[in-house]
Design a protein around this motif. Structure first.
Motif, PDB file in Angstrom:
ATOM      1  N   GLU A  63       0.834  -1.209   0.000  1.00  0.00           N
ATOM      2  CA  GLU A  63       0.000   0.000   0.000  1.00  0.00           C
ATOM      3  C   GLU A  63       0.866   1.255   0.000  1.00  0.00           C
ATOM      4  OE1 GLU A  63      -3.775  -1.817   2.604  1.00  0.00           O
ATOM      5  OE2 GLU A  63      -2.323  -0.460   3.530  1.00  0.00           O
ATOM      6  N   ALA A  64       1.966   1.201   0.748  1.00  0.00           N
ATOM      7  CA  ALA A  64       2.863   2.354   0.839  1.00  0.00           C
ATOM      8  C   ALA A  64       3.430   2.721  -0.524  1.00  0.00           C
ATOM      9  CB  ALA A  64       4.001   2.062   1.817  1.00  0.00           C
ATOM     10  N   MET A  65       3.731   1.711  -1.346  1.00  0.00           N
ATOM     11  CA  MET A  65       4.268   1.991  -2.669  1.00  0.00           C
ATOM     12  C   MET A  65       3.241   2.706  -3.555  1.00  0.00           C
ATOM     13  SD  MET A  65       7.364   1.062  -2.541  1.00  0.00           S
ATOM     14  CE  MET A  65       7.208   1.672  -0.868  1.00  0.00           C
ATOM     15  N   GLU A  66       1.989   2.345  -3.400  1.00  0.00           N
ATOM     16  CA  GLU A  66       0.929   3.041  -4.134  1.00  0.00           C
ATOM     17  C   GLU A  66       0.824   4.492  -3.672  1.00  0.00           C
ATOM     18  OE1 GLU A  66      -2.751   0.956  -3.845  1.00  0.00           O
ATOM     19  OE2 GLU A  66      -1.904  -0.974  -4.481  1.00  0.00           O
ATOM     20  N   GLU A  67       0.950   4.710  -2.376  1.00  0.00           N
ATOM     21  CA  GLU A  67       0.852   6.065  -1.827  1.00  0.00           C
ATOM     22  C   GLU A  67       2.037   6.924  -2.278  1.00  0.00           C
ATOM     23  OE1 GLU A  67       0.430   5.544   2.389  1.00  0.00           O
ATOM     24  OE2 GLU A  67      -1.162   4.064   2.116  1.00  0.00           O
ATOM     25  N   VAL A  68       3.233   6.356  -2.240  1.00  0.00           N
ATOM     26  CA  VAL A  68       4.413   7.103  -2.676  1.00  0.00           C
ATOM     27  C   VAL A  68       4.314   7.449  -4.157  1.00  0.00           C
ATOM     28  CG1 VAL A  68       6.912   6.996  -3.014  1.00  0.00           C
ATOM     29  CG2 VAL A  68       5.916   6.106  -0.908  1.00  0.00           C
ATOM     30  N   SER A  69       3.704   6.574  -4.925  1.00  0.00           N
ATOM     31  CA  SER A  69       3.573   6.817  -6.368  1.00  0.00           C
ATOM     32  C   SER A  69       2.713   8.034  -6.681  1.00  0.00           C
ATOM     33  CB  SER A  69       2.979   5.576  -7.052  1.00  0.00           C
ATOM     34  OG  SER A  69       3.838   4.459  -6.929  1.00  0.00           O
ATOM     35  N   ARG A  70       1.989   8.525  -5.684  1.00  0.00           N
ATOM     36  CA  ARG A  70       1.159   9.728  -5.877  1.00  0.00           C
ATOM     37  C   ARG A  70       1.914  11.008  -5.524  1.00  0.00           C
ATOM     38  NH1 ARG A  70      -2.875   6.288  -3.460  1.00  0.00           N
ATOM     39  NH2 ARG A  70      -2.732   7.371  -1.459  1.00  0.00           N
ATOM     40  N   CYS A  71       3.182  10.873  -5.117  1.00  0.00           N
ATOM     41  CA  CYS A  71       3.977  12.053  -4.774  1.00  0.00           C
ATOM     42  C   CYS A  71       4.194  12.934  -6.005  1.00  0.00           C
ATOM     43  CB  CYS A  71       5.340  11.637  -4.228  1.00  0.00           C
ATOM     44  SG  CYS A  71       5.290  10.902  -2.587  1.00  0.00           S
ATOM     45  N   THR A  72       4.317  14.217  -5.754  1.00  0.00           N
ATOM     46  CA  THR A  72       4.598  15.152  -6.852  1.00  0.00           C
ATOM     47  C   THR A  72       6.095  15.420  -6.993  1.00  0.00           C
ATOM     48  OG1 THR A  72       4.303  17.043  -5.354  1.00  0.00           O
ATOM     49  CG2 THR A  72       2.368  16.306  -6.610  1.00  0.00           C
ATOM     50  N   ILE A  73       6.892  14.910  -6.071  1.00  0.00           N
ATOM     51  CA  ILE A  73       8.336  15.129  -6.167  1.00  0.00           C
ATOM     52  C   ILE A  73       8.940  14.128  -7.141  1.00  0.00           C
ATOM     53  CG2 ILE A  73       8.469  16.028  -3.824  1.00  0.00           C
ATOM     54  CD1 ILE A  73       9.640  13.381  -2.929  1.00  0.00           C
ATOM     55  N   ALA A  74      10.075  14.469  -7.705  1.00  0.00           N
ATOM     56  CA  ALA A  74      10.743  13.598  -8.671  1.00  0.00           C
ATOM     57  C   ALA A  74      11.262  12.341  -7.982  1.00  0.00           C
ATOM     58  CB  ALA A  74      11.897  14.345  -9.327  1.00  0.00           C
ATOM     59  N   LEU A 220       5.810   4.740   9.181  1.00  0.00           N
ATOM     60  CA  LEU A 220       5.721   4.659   7.722  1.00  0.00           C
ATOM     61  C   LEU A 220       4.759   5.707   7.183  1.00  0.00           C
ATOM     62  CD1 LEU A 220       6.510   3.124   5.128  1.00  0.00           C
ATOM     63  CD2 LEU A 220       4.591   1.568   5.580  1.00  0.00           C
ATOM     64  N   SER A 221       3.598   5.822   7.796  1.00  0.00           N
ATOM     65  CA  SER A 221       2.591   6.784   7.339  1.00  0.00           C
ATOM     66  C   SER A 221       3.070   8.214   7.494  1.00  0.00           C
ATOM     67  CB  SER A 221       1.280   6.582   8.112  1.00  0.00           C
ATOM     68  OG  SER A 221       0.731   5.300   7.862  1.00  0.00           O
ATOM     69  N   LYS A 222       3.799   8.492   8.591  1.00  0.00           N
ATOM     70  CA  LYS A 222       4.330   9.839   8.809  1.00  0.00           C
ATOM     71  C   LYS A 222       5.337  10.191   7.714  1.00  0.00           C
ATOM     72  CE  LYS A 222       4.586  13.485  11.549  1.00  0.00           C
ATOM     73  NZ  LYS A 222       3.400  14.288  11.931  1.00  0.00           N
ATOM     74  N   ALA A 223       6.201   9.231   7.362  1.00  0.00           N
ATOM     75  CA  ALA A 223       7.197   9.470   6.320  1.00  0.00           C
ATOM     76  C   ALA A 223       6.524   9.718   4.973  1.00  0.00           C
ATOM     77  CB  ALA A 223       8.148   8.279   6.228  1.00  0.00           C
ATOM     78  N   ILE A 224       5.517   8.927   4.654  1.00  0.00           N
ATOM     79  CA  ILE A 224       4.810   9.097   3.382  1.00  0.00           C
ATOM     80  C   ILE A 224       4.114  10.447   3.334  1.00  0.00           C
ATOM     81  CG2 ILE A 224       2.888   8.230   1.977  1.00  0.00           C
ATOM     82  CD1 ILE A 224       3.643   5.409   2.980  1.00  0.00           C
ATOM     83  N   HIS A 225       3.538  10.851   4.455  1.00  0.00           N
ATOM     84  CA  HIS A 225       2.885  12.155   4.517  1.00  0.00           C
ATOM     85  C   HIS A 225       3.884  13.272   4.225  1.00  0.00           C
ATOM     86  CE1 HIS A 225       0.165  15.318   5.825  1.00  0.00           C
ATOM     87  NE2 HIS A 225       1.125  15.785   6.596  1.00  0.00           N
ATOM     88  N   LYS A 226       5.081  13.149   4.755  1.00  0.00           N
ATOM     89  CA  LYS A 226       6.101  14.171   4.498  1.00  0.00           C
ATOM     90  C   LYS A 226       6.501  14.199   3.021  1.00  0.00           C
ATOM     91  CE  LYS A 226       8.118  14.676   9.101  1.00  0.00           C
ATOM     92  NZ  LYS A 226       7.903  16.150   9.162  1.00  0.00           N
ATOM     93  N   LEU A 227       6.519  13.042   2.384  1.00  0.00           N
ATOM     94  CA  LEU A 227       6.810  12.999   0.951  1.00  0.00           C
ATOM     95  C   LEU A 227       5.678  13.629   0.145  1.00  0.00           C
ATOM     96  CD1 LEU A 227       8.287   9.392   0.574  1.00  0.00           C
ATOM     97  CD2 LEU A 227       9.545  11.560   0.488  1.00  0.00           C
ATOM     98  N   LEU A 228       4.458  13.309   0.524  1.00  0.00           N
ATOM     99  CA  LEU A 228       3.301  13.860  -0.183  1.00  0.00           C
ATOM    100  C   LEU A 228       3.211  15.370  -0.014  1.00  0.00           C
ATOM    101  CD1 LEU A 228       0.634  11.126   0.676  1.00  0.00           C
ATOM    102  CD2 LEU A 228       1.623  11.562  -1.568  1.00  0.00           C
ATOM    103  N   GLU A 229       3.635  15.854   1.154  1.00  0.00           N
ATOM    104  CA  GLU A 229       3.618  17.298   1.412  1.00  0.00           C
ATOM    105  C   GLU A 229       4.859  17.991   0.858  1.00  0.00           C
ATOM    106  OE1 GLU A 229       3.017  18.292   5.546  1.00  0.00           O
ATOM    107  OE2 GLU A 229       0.896  18.655   5.106  1.00  0.00           O
ATOM    108  N   ASN A 230       5.778  17.199   0.323  1.00  0.00           N
ATOM    109  CA  ASN A 230       7.036  17.746  -0.202  1.00  0.00           C
ATOM    110  C   ASN A 230       7.764  18.545   0.884  1.00  0.00           C
ATOM    111  OD1 ASN A 230       9.088  18.336  -1.967  1.00  0.00           O
ATOM    112  ND2 ASN A 230       7.874  19.576  -3.372  1.00  0.00           N
ATOM    113  N   ASP A 231       7.827  17.934   2.074  1.00  0.00           N
ATOM    114  CA  ASP A 231       8.484  18.566   3.212  1.00  0.00           C
ATOM    115  C   ASP A 231       9.970  18.775   2.896  1.00  0.00           C
ATOM    116  OD1 ASP A 231      10.140  18.343   5.802  1.00  0.00           O
ATOM    117  OD2 ASP A 231       8.122  18.694   6.575  1.00  0.00           O
TER     118      ASP A 231
END
Length: 309
Positions: A63-74, A220-231
């Motif tokens: 599931e995490a890989m699907e979530e990371v795939s929605r990131c806007t960062i390169a 894991l969820s906290k890290a993904i959230h930071k990626l999605l937010e482009n922290d």
């Protein structure tokens, strides 16, 4: 399809109920047949319970890989260990998974995952669901640690242990050692004919399994959230995650009332006779404050959790 968490909660709570049944409890020494059957059933529960935790780690990682795939960062800005895992390191997992498939299903499987690996060279990448925890049948404590390290979590098992302790799920024991002990118990129950798994061990594993699953998901969820937010600090400045980054709320049944607690405070933040009401309000507050919410039932057993990031 039910989420990894939904399946896991159902299985572990079922395990907790199962160990209370007469069928798995020893009787007088003279009732040899019943006790032999109970021993075999307990060994089966030891195997299935650990398999449930392994299955959760695998599915949550997918599931995490699907979530990371929605990131806007390169892709090149993802943590370096995650980049490696999603490209050439995933090949060992694909090779192992191929061995489990029928010959006719292998071409489509490898084509699908090869496309995902190739997509990492494009702006619109899609990471393979088998990036982590799919290269062998069983999961070790090292694999769990490596997953979180790939998401910039510092000393993962120590952070998980701290979160578990903060939530009151375990004391000061290392979750890594708890996981290793459970793995050995599973191995013995599955492969040693005369193994006898005590019911107390299985009962204790219920709480330990929740501790591992919740703390793993929280980080894991906290890290993904930071990626999605482009922290910026997390993505570009190498700032690591630790247990102090996980703020939390809990709902417990205390003195015949439902009580909401914030963090490690012993004073209730809210009190109510209506679980649905206090749960709904706590979820709203956790969402606004980007907190982990863990709910316990009347007996003190985890009934669910939400990473409200």
């Amino acid at each position: 399809m039910p989420s990894a968490k939904t399946d896991f909660i159902e299985r572990i709570r079922c395990l907790d109920a199962s160990i209370e049944t007469d069928a798995v409890q020893n009787r007088a020494l003279t009732e040899r047949e019943h006790n032999s059957i109970a021993r075999m059933l307990r060994n089966g529960l030891a195997v299935v319970s650990f398999a449930s935790l392994e299955d959760y780690i695998k599915k949550r990682s997918s599931e995490a890989m699907e979530e990371v795939s929605r990131c806007t960062i390169a892709f090149a800005e993802l943590p370096e260990k995650l980049q490696r895992a999603a490209t050439y390191e995933v090949l060992s997992a694909l090779n192992y998974q191929l061995s489990l498939l029928d010959k006719d299903d292998r071409p489509a499987y490898i084509q699908d995952h090869a496309l995902k690996i190739s997509s990492t060279a494009t702006p619109n990448y899609e990471l393979s669901s088998h990036t982590f925890a799919h290269s062998q049948a069983n999961i070790s404590n090292t694999i769990i640690g490596d997953i979180l390290k790939s998401f910039n979590v510092e000393d993962p098992w120590r952070q998980m242990s701290q979160i578990s302790s903060n939530l009151g799920l375990t004391a000061t024991l290392s979750l890594a050692e708890i996981f290793k002990s459970a793995s050995l118990r599973r191995h013995k129950a599955a492969h040693v004919a005369g193994a006898d798994t005590p019911p107390t061990d299985i009962k204790q594993f219920v709480k330990e399994a929740f501790a591992i699953a919740i703390s793993f998901d929280a980080l894991l969820s906290k890290a993904i959230h930071k990626l999605l937010e482009n922290d910026d600090d997390f993505v570009r400045n190498g700032v690591k995650l630790n247990a102090n980054d996980i703020e939390f709320r809990t709902i417990k049944f205390v003195d015949n009332k439902w009580k909401e607690y914030r963090g490690s405070s012993v004073r209730a933040f809210r009190t109510s006779n209506d679980f649905d009401l206090i749960s709904r309000e706590a979820r709203r507050r956790a969402n606004l404050s980007k907190e982990l919410l863990v709910e316990f039932d009347e007996t003190g057993l985890v009934r669910g959790w939400e990473c409200q990031y």
